[in-house]
Design an enzyme around this catalytic site. Structure first.
Site, PDB file in Angstrom:
ATOM      1  CG  ASN A 183      46.593  50.621  28.736  1.00 27.18           C
ATOM      2  OD1 ASN A 183      46.639  50.212  29.881  1.00 27.18           O
ATOM      3  ND2 ASN A 183      47.682  50.821  28.014  1.00 27.18           N
ATOM      4  CG  ASP A 251      50.237  48.538  20.672  1.00 27.75           C
ATOM      5  OD1 ASP A 251      51.247  48.085  21.221  1.00 27.75           O
ATOM      6  OD2 ASP A 251      49.143  47.929  20.612  1.00 27.75           O
ATOM      7  N   PRO A 283      58.149  52.156  20.461  1.00 29.89           N
ATOM      8  CG  PRO A 283      59.794  52.645  22.041  1.00 29.89           C
ATOM      9  CD  PRO A 283      58.656  53.259  21.277  1.00 29.89           C
ATOM     10  CG  ASP A 284      57.188  45.136  21.039  1.00 31.19           C
ATOM     11  OD1 ASP A 284      57.678  44.657  22.088  1.00 31.19           O
ATOM     12  OD2 ASP A 284      56.132  44.735  20.540  1.00 31.19           O
ATOM     13  CB  ILE A 285      59.593  47.487  26.029  1.00 30.77           C
ATOM     14  CG1 ILE A 285      59.338  48.998  25.896  1.00 30.77           C
ATOM     15  CG2 ILE A 285      60.588  47.204  27.141  1.00 30.77           C
ATOM     16  CD1 ILE A 285      58.457  49.593  26.943  1.00 30.77           C
ATOM     17  CE  LYS A 318      50.135  39.918  20.708  1.00 33.55           C
ATOM     18  NZ  LYS A 318      49.020  40.459  21.466  1.00 33.55           N
TER      19      LYS A 318
HETATM   20  O1  C5P Z   1      51.678  43.273  21.084  1.00 35.29           O
HETATM   21  P1  C5P Z   1      51.102  43.260  22.447  1.00 35.29           P
HETATM   22  O2  C5P Z   1      50.963  44.633  23.055  1.00 35.29           O
HETATM   23  O3  C5P Z   1      49.857  42.463  22.615  1.00 35.29           O
HETATM   24  O4  C5P Z   1      52.204  42.465  23.293  1.00 35.29           O
HETATM   25  C1  C5P Z   1      52.103  42.300  24.654  1.00 35.29           C
HETATM   26  C2  C5P Z   1      53.467  42.063  25.252  1.00 35.29           C
HETATM   27  O5  C5P Z   1      54.429  42.907  24.666  1.00 35.29           O
HETATM   28  C3  C5P Z   1      53.484  42.407  26.720  1.00 35.29           C
HETATM   29  O6  C5P Z   1      54.463  41.593  27.321  1.00 35.29           O
HETATM   30  C4  C5P Z   1      53.882  43.871  26.727  1.00 35.29           C
HETATM   31  O7  C5P Z   1      54.464  44.248  27.957  1.00 35.29           O
HETATM   32  C5  C5P Z   1      54.877  43.889  25.595  1.00 35.29           C
HETATM   33  N1  C5P Z   1      54.941  45.156  24.866  1.00 35.29           N
HETATM   34  C6  C5P Z   1      56.077  45.933  24.962  1.00 35.29           C
HETATM   35  N2  C5P Z   1      56.170  47.100  24.254  1.00 35.29           N
HETATM   36  C7  C5P Z   1      55.169  47.500  23.438  1.00 35.29           C
HETATM   37  C8  C5P Z   1      54.004  46.707  23.322  1.00 35.29           C
HETATM   38  C9  C5P Z   1      53.932  45.546  24.052  1.00 35.29           C
HETATM   39  O8  C5P Z   1      56.980  45.575  25.729  1.00 35.29           O
HETATM   40  N3  C5P Z   1      55.280  48.623  22.756  1.00 35.29           N
END
Ligand code: C5P
Length: 384
Positions: A183, A251, A283-285, A318
């Site tokens: 991105n 994502d 994974p969502d960090i 969120k």
């Molecule tokens: O869901 P979204 O991407 O909009 O969420 C944004 C927040 O989540 C940011 O703080 C981003 O750094 C974190 N994030 C993450 N891991 C992901 C997706 C988003 O840590 N896979």
């Protein structure tokens, strides 16, 4: 004009004027540019005293071997050296010169004299020099200089002894050896947060995806490419007192990374008629950090939410879904000019003690100022 919240006045030396015009400097600073010690037309013949009194800090950049020698000897034969000699404020010197001039014992002697006089330095880097040679002597990068300016100006270090983790930049999810999904994130906001945290005394680990920014000096930086690598680096850096997830994490990632470059004709994962790529969720960090057991979870966990519409509603949701403590919502709609630029327009969102979302809109400002505001809030919350 205000640059990162600072009013900047420039003194241009005679040698400096060979490289840059007064008009360029006054256009960039929005201020008059000073150069003459004694001007027949200007009534302000005490400029050197006024300039040195009005500044909170004097930065000499780029500092040549000549000005270092003149400063070390107390010579005051032009406006710059007179202002420096008349100063009662901190002075920060950012040298830039040829390697042999830098290594010359005379220059090193002058530097030691100036350091003994409590003059601050940002040492030069190694690299290509203006003279065409390669070696040490290249002026430090701007972020290093900003970090040092902040650390000299903010004498109080409220985050001394606190450990922080910051994610920055995009992630790259490979498809084959030459292609990836990514991105537009430039990493400017995340890197600015790391610098602002370090300026307040925090021990910072910056986990950064690929950006064009140089790793900041004095900040432990872990360079990664994929979301999974970012997660591993973050987990490895724990425990921390605060974490700010500012990275624009992809994502999704392709399910299979092809060993060889995918050919147009013989594509195995690209269906020629539909051109689909099989992807799986990353994974969502931020969420993973939020779900850690209390002994491992950062005490204060901040997320960023890039939104294009219904910003408050989406970002607030969120915060709840991901389980972080604060969320910084930023408008990345097409007319917001946030991605890749120096400015940001953000809204700070938190849950109050009754479990209701509260928000505070911050004025549109540079990413450095947004970083300073957020780190100030973090230090006020952590330092009781
Ligand atoms: O869901 P979204 O991407 O909009 O969420 C944004 C927040 O989540 C940011 O703080 C981003 O750094 C974190 N994030 C993450 N891991 C992901 C997706 C988003 O840590 N896979």
């Amino acid at each position: 004009m205000s640059l990162n919240g600072a009013q900047v006045r420039c003194i241009l030396t005679r040698a400096g004027a060979q490289f840059i015009t007064p008009l360029t400097l006054s256009s960039l600073s929005g201020e008059k540019v000073y150069s003459e010690l004694f001007s027949h037309t200007d009534k302000n013949y005490m400029d050197h005293i006024r300039l040195s009194r009005e500044a909170d800090l004097i930065v000499v950049a780029p500092a040549s071997a000549d000005i270092l020698a003149r400063m070390a000897s107390g010579i005051a034969d032009d406006l710059a050296t007179t202002t420096l000699l008349a100063s009662n404020k901190p002075i920060l010197v950012v040298p830039a010169m040829n390697t042999l001039m830098w290594n010359n014992p005379a220059t090193q002697r002058n530097i030691n004299l100036l350091k003994n006089d409590s003059i601050h330095f940002v040492d030069p880097e190694e690299g290509n020099l203006a003279c065409g040679e390669i070696g040490s002597g290249r002026m430090a990068n701007i972020q290093e200089i900003v970090l040092k300016i902040n650390s000299v100006l903010y004498k109080e270090k409220p985050l001394n002894g606190f450990k922080g983790l910051i994610t920055s930049g995009p992630t790259q999810e490979p498809l084959d050896p030459v292609r990836f999904i990514s991105n537009h994130s430039s990493g400017k906001q995340g890197h600015a947060l790391a610098l602002a945290a370090a300026a307040l005394g925090a021990d910072v680990t910056l986990v950064s995806g690929p950006t064009s920014l140089i790793n900041p000096q004095g900040i432990e930086t872990i360079n990664i490419k994929t979301a999974e690598e970012m997660l591993n680096a973050c987990i490895h850096s724990l425990p921390v007192d605060f974490a700010i997830c500012c990275a624009a994490v992809s994502d999704w990632r392709p399910i299979k990374i092809q060993d060889q470059k995918i050919k147009k004709q013989s594509s195995k994962i690209l269906d020629k008629s539909k051109t689909t790529i099989e992807i799986t969720e990353n994974p969502d960090i931020l969420k993973s950090l939020a779900q850690l057991s209390p002994d491992k979870r950062p005490k204060l966990l901040v997320g960023f939410a890039a939104e294009t519409e219904n910003i408050l509603e989406h970002a607030g949701q969120k915060l709840i879904d991901k389980g972080c403590d604060w969320i910084i919502a930023n408008n990345v709609s097409l007319d917001s000019d946030t991605f890749g630029n120096d400015n940001n327009q953000v809204t700070f969102i938190e849950l109050n003690s009754s479990g209701e979302l509260e928000h505070e809109e911050w004025p549109k400002s540079s990413k450095n100022v947004v970083a300073q505001l957020l780190l100030k809030k973090i230090s006020q919350t952590l330092v009781i």
